[in-house]
Design an enzyme around this catalytic site. Structure first.
Site, PDB file in Angstrom:
ATOM      1  N   SER A 144       0.853  -1.190   0.000  1.00 36.78           N
ATOM      2  CA  SER A 144       0.000   0.000   0.000  1.00 36.78           C
ATOM      3  C   SER A 144       0.886   1.235   0.000  1.00 36.78           C
ATOM      4  CB  SER A 144      -0.905   0.026   1.237  1.00 36.78           C
ATOM      5  OG  SER A 144      -1.572   1.272   1.351  1.00 36.78           O
ATOM      6  N   TYR A 157      -1.883  -1.632  10.528  1.00 36.51           N
ATOM      7  CA  TYR A 157      -1.937  -1.933   9.090  1.00 36.51           C
ATOM      8  C   TYR A 157      -0.734  -1.354   8.366  1.00 36.51           C
ATOM      9  CZ  TYR A 157      -3.603  -1.497   4.245  1.00 36.51           C
ATOM     10  OH  TYR A 157      -3.717  -1.546   2.872  1.00 36.51           O
TER      11      TYR A 157
END
Length: 253
Positions: A144, A157
Site C-alpha cells: 500500500s 496496518y
C-alpha cells in the site's frame, strides 16, 4: 487460454475481494491456471472459478485461514495437487482494521501484523522450495502507498505494509540466485465496492483523493491487475526487490 503466462500456475490470496478477483481474472486471461484462496467466502470463490472456467481458463477455489501456518501448508499442498507446482504467488490477502492510536490494544496490533505481514511470510516460506527446484518463480506481494504516506487510525496496518516491503526486498536477495523474483505492488486509492461500507461520504473522499493525484481519475482494480500480470511474466525477469506504486502519482519520489 493462451498468453504470456501459458503453462504457469498461480496462487492468488484474497481472491474474492475487489483486487484479488481482478488479479485472478487477468492472470487466467493471460494463460495461467489459478488457485483462488479465500477465508470464508466460498460462494464468491466458486462463482469466480466458474466465470474463469466459462471464459476458457482454469481456476479452483480453496479456503484457508492464512494466519495459521498449518492451514497455509495445507492450502499450498491442495493447490499443488490440483494445479501442479505453483510458479506464481500473488500474496494479496489482508485486512484494514482502523483503531485510533489512543485505543489500540496489543491484540489489535498482533491481529494487524498476523493478517497483513506474518501470513505473507507463511505463504512464501511454504512455496519457495518448489520454485527453487524449478529455477523459476515469481513472488508478488500487494502492499500500500500508505506504507510511505502514513495515515491516522491505521498504525498496525501501515506498520505491517512497511514490513511487507522489507520482507519482499529480503526475498529478492535470498532467492534471486534460484531464479525467483520478488516484488511488491503498492496500490493507491483504488475504487472497490467495499469502499462504500467504510466511507461516510464517498464523493467527498474521491474529491480529496483526486486533489492528491497527478492522474485525475480513481484507480481501478484492473490497474493493479495489469501491474501484477507484467511482473509475473518472463519480460519482468530482471526486475526484483522493487515496489511498484499504482497510485496515479499520489506518492512521488
Amino acid at each position: 487460454m493462451t498468453g504470456p503466462l501459458n503453462g504457469r500456475s498461480a496462487l492468488v490470496t484474497g481472491a474474492t475481494g475487489g483486487l484479488g478477483s481482478a488479479i485472478a481474472r487477468r492472470l487466467a486471461a493471460d494463460g495461467a491456471t489459478v488457485a483462488l484462496a479465500h477465508l470464508d467466502d466460498g460462494q464468491a470463490a466458486t462463482d469466480l472459478a466458474t466465470h474463469i472456467t466459462e471464459s476458457g481458463g482454469t481456476a479452483v477455489p480453496l479456503a484457508a485461514d492464512l494466519r495459521d501456518a498449518e492451514a497455509v501448508r495445507t492450502l499450498c499442498h491442495q493447490a499443488h495437487d490440483r494445479l501442479g507446482p505453483i510458479d506464481l504467488l500473488i500474496s494479496n490477502a489482508g485486512a484494514y482494521p482502523r483503531h485510533p492510536w489512543s485505543e489500540m490494544t496489543p491484540t489489535h496490533w498482533d491481529d494487524a501484523l498476523a493478517t497483513n505481514l506474518t501470513s505473507h511470510y507463511f505463504l512464501a516460506h511454504e512455496l519457495t522450495p518448489s520454485m527453487t527446484a524449478a529455477d523459476w518463480g515469481r513472488i508478488i506481494t500487494i502492499g500500500s502507498v500508505l506504507a510511505t504516506a502514513g495515515r491516522h487510525d491505521l498504525a498496525g496496518y501501515i506498520s505491517a505494509k512497511a514490513g511487507l516491503e522489507g520482507l519482499t526486498r529480503t526475498l529478492a536477495r535470498e532467492l534471486g540466485p534460484a531464479g525467483i523474483t520478488a516484488n511488491c505492488v503498492a496500490p493507491g486509492s483504488i475504487r472497490v465496492p467495499a469502499e462504500d461500507t467504510v466511507v461516510d461520504d464517498p464523493e467527498a473522499m474521491t474529491a480529496r483523493q483526486l486533489a492528491r493525484q497527478c492522474v485525475q481519475r480513481r484507480g481501478r482494480p484492473a490497474d493493479v491487475a495489469a501491474a501484477v500480470a507484467f511482473l509475473a511474466t518472463d519480460d519482468a525477469g530482471f526486475i526484483t526487490g522493487q515496489t511498484l506504486r499504482v497510485d496515479g502519482g499520489w506518492i512521488l519520489g
